[in-house]
Design a protein around this motif. Structure first.
Motif, PDB file in Angstrom:
ATOM      1  N   LEU A 134      -5.688  -1.737   3.418  1.00 58.75           N
ATOM      2  CA  LEU A 134      -5.641  -0.742   4.495  1.00 58.75           C
ATOM      3  C   LEU A 134      -6.821  -0.945   5.436  1.00 58.75           C
ATOM      4  O   LEU A 134      -6.688  -0.871   6.659  1.00 58.75           O
ATOM      5  CB  LEU A 134      -5.697   0.675   3.907  1.00 58.75           C
ATOM      6  N   THR A 139      -5.634  -1.810  -2.743  1.00 62.53           N
ATOM      7  CA  THR A 139      -4.866  -1.056  -1.741  1.00 62.53           C
ATOM      8  C   THR A 139      -5.767  -0.664  -0.577  1.00 62.53           C
ATOM      9  O   THR A 139      -5.437  -0.872   0.596  1.00 62.53           O
ATOM     10  CB  THR A 139      -4.274   0.209  -2.392  1.00 62.53           C
ATOM     11  N   CYS A 148       0.795  -1.231   0.000  1.00 64.47           N
ATOM     12  CA  CYS A 148       0.000   0.000   0.000  1.00 64.47           C
ATOM     13  C   CYS A 148       0.828   1.282   0.000  1.00 64.47           C
ATOM     14  O   CYS A 148       0.265   2.372  -0.128  1.00 64.47           O
ATOM     15  CB  CYS A 148      -0.943   0.016   1.200  1.00 64.47           C
TER      16      CYS A 148
END
Lengths: 391, 391
Positions: free
Chosen positions: B314, B310, B256
């Motif tokens: 997260l 991504t 990320c």
């Protein structure tokens, strides 16, 4: 006797110091930076209020003999630890030494009135036996999330949702009552009487029926914005893991809680992977965590794999928590009898291998050496933290 | 002018209140519970020390007119934000309003002497332009772990390991210097001038080249036992993921961070999965995060998948963090231009779906609306927290 609490910050600091054991007048003045006049005034008031008493002369440090002070025999706390299948109660002195303790099986699902009623009876019995006239406060541990003195977890405690547990104990026992979840109470016990005593920041990981953790930050329990800090039971580990009691898939507790371990053990027994577990299951009609522990200790490879898998998953979760929180130490409590060291070795392996050295280089991971005592001491600590504080 | 700091706790509380803006004498007395006599004594001393000045009469609340007080024009902080490829410096007033700001590209890998030397020159230039004779303090953000005023991350900042950054700035600028990692400084900026202002407990998640977070607990930045709290960049997400700059496999940042996103975009371009990214890569010879953002916004499905992947990762990490820490709000900063809302939607989806309702039911997840200003305000806040405190 009316409730006596410290009247100002200085008195509160004095009684909190004395909670850790007797101190000489000179030590108290030095530790708190109080002038002799102020110290005398505040101690006189605490003595007059029945909170503090003189315990004879202190050991000489040369110069004038100082007197030793301690919390008085009138300061008595009660602890009530409500687990899924058991009530434990204790009475402690002001230093949170357990004076008397008792417990019995109880079914938390029978609802709050029955369980609280019985807990109050048990506290009454202990008070009668140990001659405790008045309680200074009571701390209560519940096996699930607590907010503002009530349970907020219908799934774990059916019938308890929003029941005013704190008010019920306060009314029945005639003293301030404090209620918190078991992981927080265990962390407080560890802070008072365990290795947590020497750390400002630590993480207490509670295993067993439910998994949770308690966080002590800067010397105080941290509860979070809505009192749910440390509730890691339902962290999702896998999108296609076992179904959890909460209804979700692959939660930490579904893998590593007692029920998850037993479920995996039953599968190992039925599939023939474990002859030891299969034999035990045939004999007893079911399996328990102690059965898994016994099989693992006896060398059954499938049982050992189960234990190591559990520990590895706990370790993976801990990697995230310690990177994020950077505690001074991790204390693990509630490991099944005989399995603690096997679990610990695997957890350490995962955490030390996959965490940043800067976070874990000097961070010990240990098993709690307080066992069940952490909870009763923690309950008393919860109550005393409240009573020994001035708003 | 010698350094002036508040002399006692009451003065420290007064200047910290005034850091949030001018207040009338009456308000200050009410907010701090000070008698008129004490308030007058302490304010007189602060005025004499050049920290506080009168700003004219306060708006009438009926009764006697009260005077308005504010931090004096002699209180000036500097901020230095050192990123991997850029230096930004600013000068603020006592309320941490930015009076002047400048920045330029810089290569952090050229080492501490060169970078610090140039940062000091830039601060000097700003001081000359804005007529700041003396600095009250300087706060410095470094793009990596910091302990005790020095960098402790050789991998991220080669040549900076254990270099006395704090002492260098203090000597060169002739004022107290404080150094912290960028995520902590951003969280402080958010606490002073952003939505964090209204929350006692919040989590600031910093995206970009490096991923990190800053934790504000009970109104104070929490740094952990060894100053590494919030260092989540190298949390392992997967045992067979991409290789990270740290040498490990499958770290959060490897997925990320900016470099991870670009690497995945290059793979999508080369494999033919994304015609937009392939065209851009052919034209420019490489890809950047803005290229990925442009392609995603233009509707390229592969680029959108990259962004969503991504965000999902997260989100999965945040699920653990918010369950554990139970913040009042999550603030996300450093999202690539134009991608913030796509990222946010996906992150919210994952967090709200997979967290305990008790932890996240009332917890907002928002993008920072301070952008780069958070860092310079945070630097000044870091310095002022120190200068406006009495040990």
């Amino acid at each position: 006797m009316a409730l006596v609490r410290p009247e100002n910050q200085q008195q509160a600091r004095l009684v909190r110091l004395l909670r850790d054991g007797p101190r000489s007048r000179v030590e108290l003045g030095d530790l708190l930076g109080l002038s002799r006049t102020t110290l005398t005034t505040e101690l006189d008031q605490l003595v007059a209020r029945g909170l503090v008493e003189t315990a004879g002369p202190a050991a000489s440090r040369g110069g004038r003999r100082s007197s030793l002070l301690r919390l008085s025999a009138g300061v008595r706390f009660a602890s009530v630890v409500i687990a899924a299948d058991r009530i434990t109660v204790a009475v402690t002195d002001g230093e949170l030494n357990v004076l008397a303790e008792t417990g019995e099986p109880a079914e938390v699902r029978s609802g709050p009135e029955a369980v609280i009623g019985r807990a109050v009876e048990l506290v009454g019995k202990l008070r009668a036996e140990s001659g405790v006239a008045e309680l200074t406060g009571v701390g209560v541990a519940l096996p699930g999330p607590v907010d503002n003195g009530t349970s907020i977890a219908p799934a774990v405690l059916p019938g308890w949702q929003r029941f005013p547990v704190r008010d019920a104990f306060a009314t029945e026992l005639g003293c301030p009552a404090l209620v918190d979840n078991d992981a927080n109470v265990l962390a407080l016990g560890e802070q008072h009487a365990g290795i947590g005593r020497t750390f400002e920041d630590f993480l207490y990981l509670k295993l067993g029926t439910a998994i949770g953790c308690g966080l002590v930050l800067g010397g105080s329990l941290y509860r979070g914005a809505t009192s749910s800090a440390g509730d890691i039971a339902h962290l999702p580990l896998d999108e296609d893991g076992p179904t959890c009691v909460c209804g979700e898939i692959g939660c930490l507790e579904a893998y590593c809680g007692d029920a998850g371990l037993v479920k995996a053990a039953l599968a190992a027994a039925r599939s023939g992977r474990s002859t030891a577990l299969a034999a035990r299951n045939t004999a007893a009609g079911t399996l328990t965590v102690p059965d898994v522990a016994a099989a693992a200790i006896a060398g059954d490879p499938a049982a050992q794999t189960l234990v190591r898998d559990t520990a590895r998953r706990l370790g993976q979760v801990l990697v995230g928590l310690v990177s994020f929180f950077n505690p001074g130490i991790v204390v693990i409590g509630g490991a099944p009898d005989g399995l603690g060291h096997i679990l610990l070795a695997e957890v350490r392996g995962v955490v030390y291998r996959r965490s940043a050295p800067v976070a874990t280089g000097t961070m010990p991971i240990v098993l709690s050496d307080l066992a069940d005592r952490a909870a009763v001491v923690g309950g008393a600590r919860l109550a005393s933290d409240h009573v020994f504080t001035v708003d």
